[in-house]
Design a protein around this motif. Structure first.
Motif, mmCIF file in Angstrom:
data_model
loop_
_atom_site.group_PDB
_atom_site.id
_atom_site.type_symbol
_atom_site.label_atom_id
_atom_site.label_comp_id
_atom_site.label_asym_id
_atom_site.label_seq_id
_atom_site.Cartn_x
_atom_site.Cartn_y
_atom_site.Cartn_z
ATOM 1 N N GLN A 251 49.283 152.446 77.789
ATOM 2 C CA GLN A 251 50.112 152.077 76.952
ATOM 3 C C GLN A 251 51.423 152.416 76.894
ATOM 4 O O GLN A 251 51.839 153.639 77.370
ATOM 5 C CB GLN A 251 49.267 152.577 75.623
ATOM 6 N N PRO A 252 52.279 151.527 76.181
ATOM 7 C CA PRO A 252 53.639 151.952 76.223
ATOM 8 C C PRO A 252 53.855 153.050 75.358
ATOM 9 O O PRO A 252 53.350 153.069 73.993
ATOM 10 C CB PRO A 252 54.349 150.958 75.753
ATOM 11 N N PHE A 253 54.505 154.173 75.758
ATOM 12 C CA PHE A 253 54.364 155.472 75.059
ATOM 13 C C PHE A 253 55.209 155.423 73.427
ATOM 14 O O PHE A 253 55.951 155.038 73.465
ATOM 15 C CB PHE A 253 54.550 156.766 75.844
ATOM 16 N N THR A 263 48.619 147.806 74.908
ATOM 17 C CA THR A 263 48.819 147.264 76.209
ATOM 18 C C THR A 263 48.602 145.644 76.374
ATOM 19 O O THR A 263 48.318 145.029 75.231
ATOM 20 C CB THR A 263 47.702 147.470 77.303
ATOM 21 N N GLY A 264 49.373 145.039 77.220
ATOM 22 C CA GLY A 264 49.086 143.547 77.308
ATOM 23 C C GLY A 264 47.951 143.183 77.898
ATOM 24 O O GLY A 264 47.069 143.991 78.480
ATOM 25 N N ARG A 265 47.657 141.601 77.937
ATOM 26 C CA ARG A 265 46.298 141.282 78.462
ATOM 27 C C ARG A 265 46.548 139.727 78.953
ATOM 28 O O ARG A 265 47.434 139.193 78.438
ATOM 29 C CB ARG A 265 45.467 141.410 77.416
ATOM 30 N N ASN A 266 46.033 139.437 80.090
ATOM 31 C CA ASN A 266 46.077 138.165 80.704
ATOM 32 C C ASN A 266 44.595 137.626 80.796
ATOM 33 O O ASN A 266 43.838 138.183 81.295
ATOM 34 C CB ASN A 266 46.665 138.146 81.976
ATOM 35 N N TRP A 267 44.485 136.407 80.704
ATOM 36 C CA TRP A 267 43.146 135.755 80.981
ATOM 37 C C TRP A 267 43.285 134.264 80.972
ATOM 38 O O TRP A 267 44.438 133.595 80.545
ATOM 39 C CB TRP A 267 42.174 136.001 79.943
#
Length: 305
Positions: A251-253, A263-267
């Motif tokens: 995660q970006p702190f 967080t990002g996610r791709n699907w």
């Protein structure tokens, strides 16, 4: 200019511009404190940076950063120096042109053979677009002035024998001590603009199903981080699609008690309804009716809410 003002005058003013930039950075440094930061990347490598302030100068030391990798995330030394220059330039409140004078108050230490100073034949294609973003976040973390922004460019490409396309996708920026982060914005080491959906759909056999702010993805805090976005691209022809992205695991702190961004996610959603999870760095064969979905990270929050 030389004909009108003489060479000596032109050279003198070129030096004045650099001297002014040097003094502006030295003034900005006076309000900073020593700091250090360890920035973990999705692949387990880390960027280690310490900043020591002394006599209106700063020593920026990347000793402890992971060694160069067999992957293409290595960043050439020039990229590392460019990020340091960028970060310290943003700390200057005066409206000065970016130039080499900004670097004069800075001593930059980057060990040979590390991720940020690789030796031939290290692969570096992702170092410019992805590792540069990580360096910027790490420096702001060490200085304690800005929570992490999305920390990735979300590089998305697709094509076949007839079509080729490349874009970077915005996300959330980090919050600071006196301001919230911004939703859906390009941050730090990228300033590219996105193709209008009308133009994209006219020139390529794809449809933009959705491009929207990803509500709730920014970290909470006294000042909240900016939200990322959701982007859905539906394919009308068979193509190869690829994603090069970060902060899909880490995660970006946040800073000073602020929460981290999501967080990002791709699907991929296949035309038959099947969901295929896609990693942060992957290549996928797309068929007509398939949808590639990208959720970009949010920025970190600053301060306890």
């Amino acid at each position: 200019m030389v004909d009108r003002y003489r060479l000596e005058t032109v050279q003198a003013y070129m030096q004045h511009i650099q001297d002014n930039a040097e003094e502006a950075v030295r003034q900005a440094i006076t309000v900073l404190q020593d700091g250090d930061f360890t920035y973990e990347m999705d692949d387990g490598n880390q960027i280690q940076v310490s900043v020591k302030i002394k006599d209106h100068s700063a020593i920026v030391d990347f000793t402890g950063t992971s060694p160069q990798q067999l992957s293409n995330l290595n960043a050439p030394l020039a990229i590392c120096k460019a990020v340091v220059l960028y970060v310290f330039r943003t700390l200057v409140q005066d409206d000065i042109p970016l130039n080499a004078g900004c670097l004069k108050p800075l001593e930059i230490i980057v060990p040979e053979g590390c991720l940020l100073n690789p030796q031939y034949p290290a692969a570096v294609v992702a170092g410019n677009v992805e590792t540069s973003q990580a360096i910027a976040n790490a420096l702001y973390g060490a200085l304690g002035v800005l929570a992490a922004s999305q920390g990735t460019m979300n590089n998305f490409t697709f094509g076949n024998e007839q079509y080729q396309y490349y874009e970077t996708i915005c996300g959330g920026s980090g919050a600071g001590a006196t301001f919230d982060g911004t939703d859906a914005v390009q941050t730090h080491m990228t300033n590219s603009r996105l193709t209008d959906p009308e133009v994209l759909e006219w020139r390529f056999p794809v449809l933009v199903d959705m491009f929207a702010i990803r509500a709730g993805s920014g970290g909470q805090g006294k000042h909240s981080g900016g939200n990322g976005v959701i982007r859905r691209i539906r394919f009308r022809e068979a193509m190869t699609a690829a994603i090069l992205s970060g902060h899909r695991r880490i995660q970006p702190f946040g800073l000073a008690g602020g929460q981290a961004g999501k967080t990002g996610r791709n699907w991929v959603e296949r035309s038959n309804g099947t969901i295929v999870e896609v990693s942060g760095k992957a290549e996928v064969q797309m068929l007509p009716g398939d949808v590639f979905v990208i959720e970009t990270p949010g920025g970190g929050g600053f301060g306890e809410g």
